[in-house]
Design a protein around this motif. Structure first.
Motif: not given
Length: 251
Positions: A44-65
């Motif tokens: 379960v990937l958590v980013y500080e912008s508040g996304t819980i269980g995110t499954r990005p297909d590409v690497l995010p540019l920032s926590i706001g991606d």
């Protein structure tokens, strides 16, 4: 294979399937998303912008991606992700990067030089101090050089093992602190007594002398220094595909 690929794969292997991971942008994000694409599909990937269980297909540019929000199981407020998830002990591992790190795993991402008149002003703390304090364990991923591995930090942004020994315990932090530093040269772990980070494994083709030369303090080397396992063909293929998708998406 490149040194960065070996580093990223080695870091990804630290994330077990099903673990809840608080992810930093950059090298930590690449490692965590590689783990999810290979041996740990249920992490379960958590980013500080508040996304819980995110499954990005590409690497995010920032926590706001937007990619993070669009693929998340849930979106929560920033106070909730820190108060309910991180500080309540629900994060198994925090993946962090750094601009500078010292022998006890303390991290600087604030300034290089004098705070009032710095040589370089860095991106700042973000959520790293809270992750370093509260995650059950912390994995640090960064490239090893004398500019990054320093005798004394210009500024302590996030506390590792403080001044060594049991000094971290005196601060009352609930998390255990950094358990490993993974670099493009090898793997460092804290001495169980002094908490000073020691080189315990070198990547293929890297000598202890080269790692020492890339460190701003007198780096200790384990008597039983080992060599890290090289990436498998499957791991390399997954990492390269992830980076190629990211390149195409972000140009």
């Amino acid at each position: 294979m490149s040194a960065d690929e070996i580093m990223t794969v080695t870091a990804a292997r630290r994330l077990r399937d099903g673990a809840v991971c608080f992810v930093g942008i950059g090298l930590p994000s690449a490692a965590a998303n590689l783990a999810r694409a290979t041996h740990a599909p249920n992490c379960v990937l958590v980013y500080e912008s508040g996304t819980i269980g995110t499954r990005p297909d590409v690497l995010p540019l920032s926590i706001g991606d937007g990619e993070l929000a669009e693929t998340a199981d849930a979106l929560v407020s920033v106070p909730e992700v820190f108060n309910y998830w991180l500080q309540a002990g629900r994060i198994d591992v925090g993946f962090l990067g750094a601009a500078q790190i010292d022998r006890y795993g303390n991290i600087n991402t604030t300034v290089v030089g004098d705070y009032a008149a710095p040589k370089v002003r860095l991106p700042g703390a973000g959520g790293a101090p809270e992750i370093a304090a509260s995650a059950r364990e912390v994995v640090v991923v960064l490239r090893q050089s004398p500019r990054a591995f320093v005798e004394k930090l210009s500024f302590v942004t996030s506390v590792g093992h403080h001044r060594g020994g049991d000094s971290r315990a005196s601060l009352g932090y609930p998390g255990a602190g950094p358990s490993v530093i993974i670099t493009d040269l090898g793997v460092l772990r804290p001495d169980p007594v002094t908490r000073e980070f020691v080189l315990v494994a070198a990547h293929p083709g890297v000598t202890a002398e080269r790692a020492r030369a890339a460190t701003g303090w007198d780096l200790r080397v384990a008597d039983d220094l080992t060599e890290t396992d090289p990436p498998t063909d499957a791991e390399l293929a997954a990492l390269r595909a992830l980076r190629e998708r990211t390149r195409q998406a972000h140009g």
